[in-house]
Write a protein that holds these residues in place. Structure first.
Motif, mmCIF file in Angstrom:
data_model
loop_
_atom_site.group_PDB
_atom_site.id
_atom_site.type_symbol
_atom_site.label_atom_id
_atom_site.label_comp_id
_atom_site.label_asym_id
_atom_site.label_seq_id
_atom_site.Cartn_x
_atom_site.Cartn_y
_atom_site.Cartn_z
ATOM 1 N N SER A 71 65.109 23.943 35.624
ATOM 2 C CA SER A 71 63.758 24.462 35.493
ATOM 3 C C SER A 71 62.954 23.552 34.586
ATOM 4 O O SER A 71 63.506 22.841 33.753
ATOM 5 C CB SER A 71 63.788 25.877 34.908
ATOM 6 O OG SER A 71 62.474 26.394 34.769
ATOM 7 N N TYR B 47 61.334 25.926 39.410
ATOM 8 C CA TYR B 47 62.756 26.275 39.373
ATOM 9 C C TYR B 47 63.473 25.677 40.567
ATOM 10 O O TYR B 47 62.924 25.575 41.664
ATOM 11 C CB TYR B 47 62.930 27.791 39.400
ATOM 12 C CG TYR B 47 62.266 28.491 38.236
ATOM 13 C CD1 TYR B 47 60.956 28.929 38.319
ATOM 14 C CD2 TYR B 47 62.967 28.688 37.047
ATOM 15 C CE1 TYR B 47 60.343 29.550 37.241
ATOM 16 C CE2 TYR B 47 62.357 29.314 35.962
ATOM 17 C CZ TYR B 47 61.045 29.738 36.071
ATOM 18 O OH TYR B 47 60.451 30.355 35.004
ATOM 19 N N LYS C 69 66.127 30.167 41.276
ATOM 20 C CA LYS C 69 64.827 30.818 41.449
ATOM 21 C C LYS C 69 65.013 32.317 41.604
ATOM 22 O O LYS C 69 65.869 32.790 42.346
ATOM 23 C CB LYS C 69 64.115 30.253 42.676
ATOM 24 C CG LYS C 69 62.673 30.678 42.803
ATOM 25 C CD LYS C 69 62.030 30.011 44.014
ATOM 26 C CE LYS C 69 61.937 28.515 43.864
ATOM 27 N NZ LYS C 69 61.271 27.867 45.000
#
Length: 125
Positions: free
Chosen positions: A47, A58, A63
């Motif tokens: 990230s 991300y 994610k």
């Protein structure tokens, strides 16, 4: 200087918050990122955040489960990790880059200029 902390052993499905204390630079001019490296594997960008616009990015693998943030008063970056999986096991490192306008995917692929020591996260099944 950057120093990551907060790693440890957690069961699958659990949560951890990693911290990255920064000193010696003005974060408002930098991008920050979290990267990880599992044993026997290449480094993976997890990230990143660009301080000039607050945008975040991300990797697909995290994610929806991980959240990056920055506390300007504490000069500390965070990576909140939820619903952890065994495949998240790795040494996590924070990094910073003085060029603040690259795209998220580029940072995660290229890495950043300044690195801190990592912290180990182990997720048991």
């Amino acid at each position: 200087q950057l120093q990551a902390s907060g790693g440890g052993l957690v069961q699958a499905g659990g949560s951890l918050i990693l911290s990255c204390a920064a000193s010696g630079f003005v974060f408002n001019n930098y991008a920050i990122g979290w990267f990880r490296q599992a044993p026997g594997k290449e480094r993976e960008g997890v990230s990143c955040m660009r301080s000039h616009d607050g945008s975040t990015y991300y990797s697909e693998s995290v994610k929806g489960r991980f959240t990056i943030s920055w506390d300007n008063a504490k000069k500390t970056a965070y990576l909140q990790m939820t619903n952890l999986k065994p495949e998240d096991t790795a040494v996590y490192s924070c990094a910073a880059d003085p060029i603040n306008y690259y795209s998220g995917p580029y940072y995660l692929l290229r890495g950043m200029d300044y690195w801190g020591k990592g912290t180990l996260v182990t997720v048991s099944s």
